[in-house]
Design a protein around this motif. Sequence first.
Motif, mmCIF file in Angstrom:
data_model
loop_
_atom_site.group_PDB
_atom_site.id
_atom_site.type_symbol
_atom_site.label_atom_id
_atom_site.label_comp_id
_atom_site.label_asym_id
_atom_site.label_seq_id
_atom_site.Cartn_x
_atom_site.Cartn_y
_atom_site.Cartn_z
ATOM 1 N N ASP A 189 1.536 7.723 -12.455
ATOM 2 C CA ASP A 189 1.176 8.810 -11.542
ATOM 3 C C ASP A 189 0.057 8.397 -10.591
ATOM 4 O O ASP A 189 -0.008 8.884 -9.464
ATOM 5 C CB ASP A 189 0.761 10.061 -12.324
ATOM 6 C CG ASP A 189 1.936 10.734 -13.020
ATOM 7 O OD1 ASP A 189 3.090 10.472 -12.620
ATOM 8 O OD2 ASP A 189 1.695 11.501 -13.971
ATOM 9 N N MET A 190 -0.811 7.488 -11.030
ATOM 10 C CA MET A 190 -1.878 6.980 -10.156
ATOM 11 C C MET A 190 -1.276 6.265 -8.944
ATOM 12 O O MET A 190 -1.826 6.342 -7.847
ATOM 13 C CB MET A 190 -2.782 6.006 -10.930
ATOM 14 C CG MET A 190 -3.587 6.652 -12.041
ATOM 15 S SD MET A 190 -4.391 5.445 -13.140
ATOM 16 C CE MET A 190 -5.422 4.540 -12.015
ATOM 17 N N LEU A 191 -0.159 5.581 -9.144
ATOM 18 C CA LEU A 191 0.517 4.926 -8.020
ATOM 19 C C LEU A 191 1.083 5.963 -7.054
ATOM 20 O O LEU A 191 0.956 5.817 -5.836
ATOM 21 C CB LEU A 191 1.643 4.019 -8.513
ATOM 22 C CG LEU A 191 1.247 2.737 -9.210
ATOM 23 C CD1 LEU A 191 2.479 1.991 -9.691
ATOM 24 C CD2 LEU A 191 0.415 1.849 -8.300
ATOM 25 N N ARG A 192 1.702 6.995 -7.601
ATOM 26 C CA ARG A 192 2.272 8.045 -6.749
ATOM 27 C C ARG A 192 1.197 8.683 -5.874
ATOM 28 O O ARG A 192 1.442 9.012 -4.721
ATOM 29 C CB ARG A 192 2.956 9.102 -7.606
ATOM 30 C CG ARG A 192 4.240 8.634 -8.230
ATOM 31 C CD ARG A 192 4.926 9.746 -9.043
ATOM 32 N NE ARG A 192 6.030 9.215 -9.798
ATOM 33 C CZ ARG A 192 5.931 8.762 -11.054
ATOM 34 N NH1 ARG A 192 4.782 8.817 -11.699
ATOM 35 N NH2 ARG A 192 6.985 8.268 -11.660
ATOM 36 N N ALA A 193 -0.005 8.826 -6.421
ATOM 37 C CA ALA A 193 -1.107 9.444 -5.678
ATOM 38 C C ALA A 193 -1.510 8.618 -4.460
ATOM 39 O O ALA A 193 -2.034 9.166 -3.499
ATOM 40 C CB ALA A 193 -2.307 9.652 -6.597
ATOM 41 N N CYS A 194 -1.260 7.313 -4.494
ATOM 42 C CA CYS A 194 -1.631 6.486 -3.337
ATOM 43 C C CYS A 194 -0.421 6.122 -2.474
ATOM 44 O O CYS A 194 -0.532 5.300 -1.570
ATOM 45 C CB CYS A 194 -2.405 5.244 -3.774
ATOM 46 S SG CYS A 194 -1.437 3.950 -4.538
ATOM 47 N N ILE A 206 0.811 -1.225 0.000
ATOM 48 C CA ILE A 206 0.000 0.000 0.000
ATOM 49 C C ILE A 206 0.842 1.272 0.000
ATOM 50 O O ILE A 206 0.310 2.367 -0.171
ATOM 51 C CB ILE A 206 -0.987 0.018 1.181
ATOM 52 C CG1 ILE A 206 -0.255 -0.133 2.511
ATOM 53 C CG2 ILE A 206 -2.045 -1.074 1.006
ATOM 54 C CD1 ILE A 206 -1.120 0.111 3.728
ATOM 55 N N ALA A 207 2.160 1.134 0.193
ATOM 56 C CA ALA A 207 3.060 2.293 0.141
ATOM 57 C C ALA A 207 4.489 1.793 -0.005
ATOM 58 O O ALA A 207 4.816 0.691 0.411
ATOM 59 C CB ALA A 207 2.932 3.140 1.397
ATOM 60 N N GLY A 208 5.325 2.612 -0.622
ATOM 61 C CA GLY A 208 6.733 2.261 -0.750
ATOM 62 C C GLY A 208 7.252 2.514 -2.150
ATOM 63 O O GLY A 208 6.606 3.153 -2.971
ATOM 64 N N ILE A 240 2.682 4.951 -3.542
ATOM 65 C CA ILE A 240 3.610 3.986 -4.119
ATOM 66 C C ILE A 240 4.430 4.715 -5.177
ATOM 67 O O ILE A 240 3.878 5.291 -6.109
ATOM 68 C CB ILE A 240 2.865 2.791 -4.731
ATOM 69 C CG1 ILE A 240 2.076 2.062 -3.645
ATOM 70 C CG2 ILE A 240 3.841 1.839 -5.416
ATOM 71 C CD1 ILE A 240 1.179 0.961 -4.164
ATOM 72 N N ILE A 241 5.746 4.685 -5.025
ATOM 73 C CA ILE A 241 6.621 5.450 -5.910
ATOM 74 C C ILE A 241 7.316 4.503 -6.888
ATOM 75 O O ILE A 241 8.186 3.728 -6.502
ATOM 76 C CB ILE A 241 7.671 6.224 -5.096
ATOM 77 C CG1 ILE A 241 6.964 7.140 -4.097
ATOM 78 C CG2 ILE A 241 8.601 7.011 -6.008
ATOM 79 C CD1 ILE A 241 7.840 7.668 -3.011
#
Length: 124
Positions: A105-110, A83-85, A112-113
């Motif tokens: 970018d959708m991942l960055r919004a939650c 869920i993050a990282g 996840i980089i």
Amino acid sequence: MAKIETSTVDTSAVLLGNNDFETGLLAAVPANTIVKAGTYLKRDGEKFAVLTNPASEKVVGIVPFDVENEKSSVADVPFRALIAGRVRADKVLLNGNKPAVEQLDMLRACGIIPVTVTDVSQTA
């Protein structure tokens, strides 16, 4: 001059570090199917589900390791969602394909980089 030989070892690892996970169920996994590591996830009530429509669904995580339903029918499979990282950008999957830049970018919004990684190999 000696010929130089190189080889690439792909470990298929998605995770890069600073990762947070949530234990839960992956909803409605088809019989005898593997959900690949890096697959985008959405919420399905209290469960997770594979994201299929990025235009209308919100990403909440990804599958960190392959998840397999070994049963002969559709089932909810217990797993841990990332869920993050930080993850390898080249290993995440949206509908089985490499995502476009705006989908990363959708991942960055939650939280996840996705990181671009260049593999370096060693020769002898």
